[in-house]
Enzyme design. Structure first.
Site, mmCIF file in Angstrom:
data_model
loop_
_atom_site.group_PDB
_atom_site.id
_atom_site.type_symbol
_atom_site.label_atom_id
_atom_site.label_comp_id
_atom_site.label_asym_id
_atom_site.label_seq_id
_atom_site.Cartn_x
_atom_site.Cartn_y
_atom_site.Cartn_z
ATOM 1 C CE LYS A 95 -4.455 -1.699 1.804
ATOM 2 N NZ LYS A 95 -4.253 -2.841 2.015
ATOM 3 C CD GLU A 117 -10.711 4.898 1.301
ATOM 4 O OE1 GLU A 117 -10.506 6.007 1.290
ATOM 5 O OE2 GLU A 117 -10.185 3.950 1.035
ATOM 6 C CB SER A 380 -0.065 -8.184 -1.167
ATOM 7 O OG SER A 380 -0.881 -8.965 -0.515
HETATM 8 C C1 LIG Z 1 -5.049 -3.940 1.489
HETATM 9 C C2 LIG Z 1 -4.393 -5.016 1.058
HETATM 10 C C3 LIG Z 1 -4.783 -5.960 0.151
HETATM 11 C C4 LIG Z 1 -5.892 -5.609 -0.646
HETATM 12 O O1 LIG Z 1 -5.861 -4.433 -1.359
HETATM 13 P P1 LIG Z 1 -5.765 -4.820 -3.251
HETATM 14 O O2 LIG Z 1 -6.158 -3.323 -3.423
HETATM 15 O O3 LIG Z 1 -6.293 -5.657 -3.552
HETATM 16 O O4 LIG Z 1 -4.396 -4.942 -3.251
HETATM 17 C C5 LIG Z 1 -3.845 -7.170 -0.061
HETATM 18 N N1 LIG Z 1 -3.041 -7.351 0.703
HETATM 19 C C6 LIG Z 1 -2.723 -6.661 1.672
HETATM 20 C C7 LIG Z 1 -1.464 -7.163 2.438
HETATM 21 C C8 LIG Z 1 -3.115 -5.610 2.157
HETATM 22 O O5 LIG Z 1 -2.814 -4.983 3.158
#
Ligand SMILES: *Cc1c(COP(=O)(O)O)cnc(C)c1O
Length: 399
Positions: A95, A117, A380
Site C-alpha cells: 500500500k 478512508e 502483498s
Molecule cells: C489492503 C491489502 C490487500 C488488498 O488490497 P488490493 O487493493 O486488492 O491490493 C492485499 N494484501 C494486503 C497485504 C493488504 O494490506
C-alpha cells in the site's frame, strides 16, 4: 499497441460493456477533475518521477527481492514458485507504493490537508505514515464499528499524527467511511486531497493507483528475466480492490504467453453467498461512483482477510475478465488459513491473510505445471498484523 483499451476518462473497453468511468454528483466531479488534471500533468514529468523513485528507494526500501521459494517448490514438485516480497516494504505491504505516489501529487497540487478512508486500518496507517513523512495534516475516516474492532490501528494512526473520525451513519463500517470521506472531499477540495487506497473509485483513481503500483510488475519482470532468462508462465495475486494485483499484472498484460490469475476470497464458500468474490459471482453494476462487477448482496460481504472484504472490484479487473485476458479464481477462508500456516513453516515467511489467498492457489496450481515453468506470486504483505487473529481462531474462539 497495448491490448488494454482505456479512454482518457478511465473507461475500460468499447461498445456495450464498459467498466470504470465516473458516476458522481457535480461538486464531487469538480474535485475529481482537479485530481485528474494534476495526475496527467505530472505522471510522466521527469522531476516528479525522480522524486517518486527517490522515496521508493530510500524510504520504502525498493527494489524488494523476487525470492525463489525453494522448499515450497520442491515439496509441491511442479513449477518454480517465486515470491515478490512486498511484505518487506516499510509498513509491511504494497500500500505504501501508492500512498507515496499520491502524497507527492498532493504536494504538487498545494494540498494543505489529506483525507482517506480505511476499513481494517491498513490504508489509514499507510496514509498517516506518508503524511507524517511530509508534515501534512491528515484525517482518516473509519466506520465506528471498525474503530472498535481495530483499536490498535486507530492508536497507530494517532501515534503517526493523524486524526481518526468515526463514521456513525448506517452500518458504521467501510461504506459509510467512504461516503463521509467523499462528502468532505466535495466540500473542501480547494485545499484537501483525497488519498484513495486501492485501484477502485471513480476516474482517475484506478488509473492513478495502477500507475504507482506498477513498480511491482516492472521490478518482477526485470528480476525474473535475470534469474530465469525468460518470462514467467504465470503471474498471480490476491484481489480485494485489486491494487496489488493490477500493479503486478499490468506490466505483463501484453505478454501473451504469461497467464494472469487473480485470486478472490471465497470466504465461507462461494455457494454460501458469504464471501467477497464479485468477479466470480457478481454482475456489472455501479458502486462508489464507478462501474465494475458487484456482489449481489453486499451485506454478506466477508473474508477472513479484512483487506479483501470489498463488494466491488477495480474496473480494470472487470475488463480483463470480460476480454478473457485474466482468470479470476477463488479460495476459501480455510484454504487461506492453511496457506498462512504452511508458508510460515516451510519458508519462515508469515504472509498476510490477504496474500495467503494467492499462496493457496499457487499451491494448487504448481503441481499441475512442469519443473521448468515458473509462477510469480505477489506476497502483498506480511502477516504479523494477523497473528493475534489467527491465534484466537485456532483457540476455537472463531467469531
Ligand atoms: C489492503 C491489502 C490487500 C488488498 O488490497 P488490493 O487493493 O486488492 O491490493 C492485499 N494484501 C494486503 C497485504 C493488504 O494490506
Amino acid at each position: 499497441m497495448s491490448i488494454v483499451k482505456v479512454s482518457n476518462k478511465g473507461v475500460f473497453g468499447e461498445g456495450e460493456v464498459t467498466f470504470g468511468g465516473s458516476y458522481v454528483p457535480e461538486p464531487l466531479q469538480k474535485a475529481l477533475d482537479q485530481v485528474e488534471a494534476a495526475f496527467y500533468r505530472y505522471k510522466d514529468d521527469p522531476d516528479f518521477e525522480q522524486e517518486f523513485q527517490y522515496y521508493l528507494r530510500e524510504y520504502v526500501g525498493r527494489p524488494n527481492p523476487l525470492y525463489l521459494a525453494e522448499r515450497l517448490t520442491s515439496e509441491l514438485g511442479g513449477a518454480k514458485i517465486y515470491l515478490k516480497r512486498e511484505d518487506l516494504n516499510h509498513t509491511g505491504a504494497h500500500k505504501i507504493n501508492n500512498t507515496i505516489g499520491q502524497v507527492l501529487l498532493a504536494k504538487r497540487m498545494g494540498a494543505k490537508r489529506i483525507i482517506a478512508e480505511t476499513g481494517a486500518g491498513q490504508h489509514g496507517v499507510a496514509t498517516a505514515t506518508v503524511c507524517a513523512l511530509f508534515g501534512i495534516p491528515c484525517t482518516i475516516y473509519m466506520g465506528e464499528v471498525d474503530t472498535r474492532r481495530q483499536a490498535l490501528n486507530v492508536f497507530r494512526m494517532e501515534m503517526l499524527g493523524a486524526k481518526v473520525v468515526a463514521a456513525k451513519s448506517g452500518n458504521r463500517t467501510l461504506k459509510e467511511a467512504v461516503d463521509e470521506a467523499l462528502m468532505d472531499f466535495a466540500q473542501n477540495h480547494e485545499d484537501t486531497f483525497y488519498l484513495l487506497g486501492s485501484a477502485v473509485g471513480p476516474h482517475p483513481y484506478p488509473l492513478m493507483v495502477r500507475h504507482f503500483q506498477s513498480v511491482i510488475g516492472r521490478e518482477a519482470k526485470q528480476q525474473i528475466l535475470e534469474k530465469e532468462g525468460r518470462l514467467p508462465d504465470v503471474v498471480m495475486a490476491c484481489v480485494g480492490g485489486g491494487s496489488n494485483a493490477i500493479g503486478l499484472f499490468y506490466p505483463f498484460v501484453d505478454d501473451a504467453s504469461v497467464r494472469i490469475i487473480g485470486v478472490e476470497p471465497a470466504g465461507k464458500g462461494l455457494e454460501t453467498g458469504i464471501h467477497a468474490a464479485p468477479l466470480n459471482v457478481g454482475k456489472p453494476g455501479i458502486i462508489h461512483g464507478f462501474k465494475c462487477h458487484v456482489m449481489d448482496e453486499a451485506e454478506n460481504c466477508h473474508s477472513i482477510a479484512a483487506g479483501l472484504d470489498y463488494p466491488g472490484v477495480g474496473p480494470e479487473h472487470s475488463y480483463y475478465k470480460e476480454i478473457g485476458r485474466a482468470a479470476y479464481v477463488a479460495v476459501t477462508d480455510d484454504e487461506a488459513l492453511n496457506a498462512f500456516l504452511h508458508l510460515s513453516k516451510v519458508e519462515g515467511i508469515i504472509p498476510a491473510l490477504e496474500s495467503s489467498h494467492a499462496i493457496a492457489y499457487a499451491m494448487k496450481l504448481a503441481p499441475t505445471l512442469s519443473k521448468d515453468q515458473s509462477i510469480i506470486v505477489n506476497l502483498s504483505g506480511r502477516g504479523d498484523k494477523d497473528v493475534a487473529q489467527v491465534y484466537e481462531m485456532l483457540k476455537g474462539n472463531q467469531s
